[in-house]
Motif scaffolding. Structure first.
Motif, PDB file in Angstrom:
ATOM      1  N   ARG A 123       0.823  -1.205   0.000  1.00  0.00           N
ATOM      2  CA  ARG A 123       0.000   0.000   0.000  1.00  0.00           C
ATOM      3  C   ARG A 123       0.862   1.262   0.000  1.00  0.00           C
ATOM      4  O   ARG A 123       0.612   2.210  -0.764  1.00  0.00           O
ATOM      5  N   THR A 124       1.873   1.272   0.865  1.00  0.00           N
ATOM      6  CA  THR A 124       2.723   2.465   0.967  1.00  0.00           C
ATOM      7  C   THR A 124       3.527   2.682  -0.306  1.00  0.00           C
ATOM      8  O   THR A 124       3.762   3.832  -0.720  1.00  0.00           O
ATOM      9  N   TRP A 135       2.614   2.131  -3.329  1.00  0.00           N
ATOM     10  CA  TRP A 135       1.773   2.769  -4.343  1.00  0.00           C
ATOM     11  C   TRP A 135       1.711   4.273  -4.106  1.00  0.00           C
ATOM     12  O   TRP A 135       1.844   5.068  -5.031  1.00  0.00           O
ATOM     13  N   TRP A 136       1.530   4.679  -2.824  1.00  0.00           N
ATOM     14  CA  TRP A 136       1.457   6.104  -2.533  1.00  0.00           C
ATOM     15  C   TRP A 136       2.803   6.779  -2.777  1.00  0.00           C
ATOM     16  O   TRP A 136       2.855   7.936  -3.217  1.00  0.00           O
ATOM     17  N   THR A 137       3.889   6.074  -2.542  1.00  0.00           N
ATOM     18  CA  THR A 137       5.213   6.650  -2.759  1.00  0.00           C
ATOM     19  C   THR A 137       5.456   6.916  -4.240  1.00  0.00           C
ATOM     20  O   THR A 137       6.123   7.892  -4.608  1.00  0.00           O
ATOM     21  N   ILE A 184       3.229   7.862  -6.426  1.00  0.00           N
ATOM     22  CA  ILE A 184       2.526   9.061  -6.888  1.00  0.00           C
ATOM     23  C   ILE A 184       2.902  10.289  -6.070  1.00  0.00           C
ATOM     24  O   ILE A 184       2.547  11.405  -6.421  1.00  0.00           O
ATOM     25  N   ALA A 185       3.599  10.075  -4.947  1.00  0.00           N
ATOM     26  CA  ALA A 185       4.060  11.195  -4.128  1.00  0.00           C
ATOM     27  C   ALA A 185       5.492  10.907  -3.695  1.00  0.00           C
ATOM     28  O   ALA A 185       5.746  10.569  -2.540  1.00  0.00           O
ATOM     29  N   GLN A 215       9.408  10.553  -0.188  1.00  0.00           N
ATOM     30  CA  GLN A 215       9.260  10.018   1.158  1.00  0.00           C
ATOM     31  C   GLN A 215      10.288   8.905   1.400  1.00  0.00           C
ATOM     32  O   GLN A 215      10.975   8.455   0.493  1.00  0.00           O
TER      33      GLN A 215
END
Length: 209
Positions: A152-153, A155-157, A159-160, A163
């Motif tokens: 999950r993390t 995927w967010w990384t 697009i953003a 981090q």
């Protein structure tokens, strides 16, 4: 409906008492009182004698024992954990991980597989409730949570960006779980070693008799 249900419960309680050891013991003693009555030994107070003997028998009879809950056998719990471990490995086979994390995960699953090996190893683990709980927690909670949180993390990384790489947390989590599995294996091994040493001392003591 409530009256009918209450009457049924009352009838059930009455029937249970009639079949209870207390009533049977009291009845046997009361019967002895009737025998005394027919032989004339009880005299004019025979109702008191019969009632007293019944009460004494009921009081002296052991209480009716309720059967304890039927909990699953430790070997059955081990089989459930092993089945869940097989499903976990099927899930992990479809997850793509970077090489370092994949290597740590492989080492961890190999250790868990060894702890869940059928045969005498299973008997040792099943006889250790804390150890079986630790393996169950790793299989059913810790490993799937670590991998799913990474997916999950990640995927967010993507697009953003910018981090902290999520694989660092995954690698650390897998390393900690592997250390925990190693400590469990060491503890079980030490228990077997103490068993062996104890048998040696027993044979040495016996040879001196």
């Amino acid at each position: 409906m409530a009256t009918s249900s209450g009457g049924g419960r009352t009838g059930g309680r009455v029937l249970a008492y009639l079949e209870s050891p207390k009533n049977l013991a009291g009845g046997a003693c009361g019967l002895a009182g009737l025998v005394l009555t027919f032989t004339g030994a009880a005299g004019p107070y025979w109702p008191v004698v019969v009632a007293g003997l019944y009460g004494a028998g009921a009081l002296l009879a052991p209480p009716q024992r309720r059967a304890p809950p039927d909990f699953p056998d430790p070997s059955a719990q081990w089989e459930e954990v092993r089945g869940d471990f097989g499903r976990l490995r099927g899930y992990l086979a479809d997850v793509e991980l970077p090489a370092p994390a994949g290597e740590r995960l492989a080492a961890l699953t190999d250790r868990l597989a060894a702890l869940l090996e059928p045969g005498w190893v299973a008997e040792v683990l099943a006889a250790d409730p804390d150890g079986l709980h630790a393996v169950s927690r790793a299989v059913r909670q810790d490993v799937p949570e670590a991998v799913d949180a990474y997916v999950r993390t990640r995927w967010w990384t993507r697009i953003a960006p910018g981090q902290e790489p999520p694989e660092r947390h995954l690698e650390r989590q897998l390393a900690l779980l592997h250390e925990e599995a190693e400590r469990l294996a060491d503890r079980l091994r030490d228990a077997e070693a103490r068993r062996q040493e104890s048998h040696t001392r027993y044979l040495e003591d016996r040879s001196q008799d």
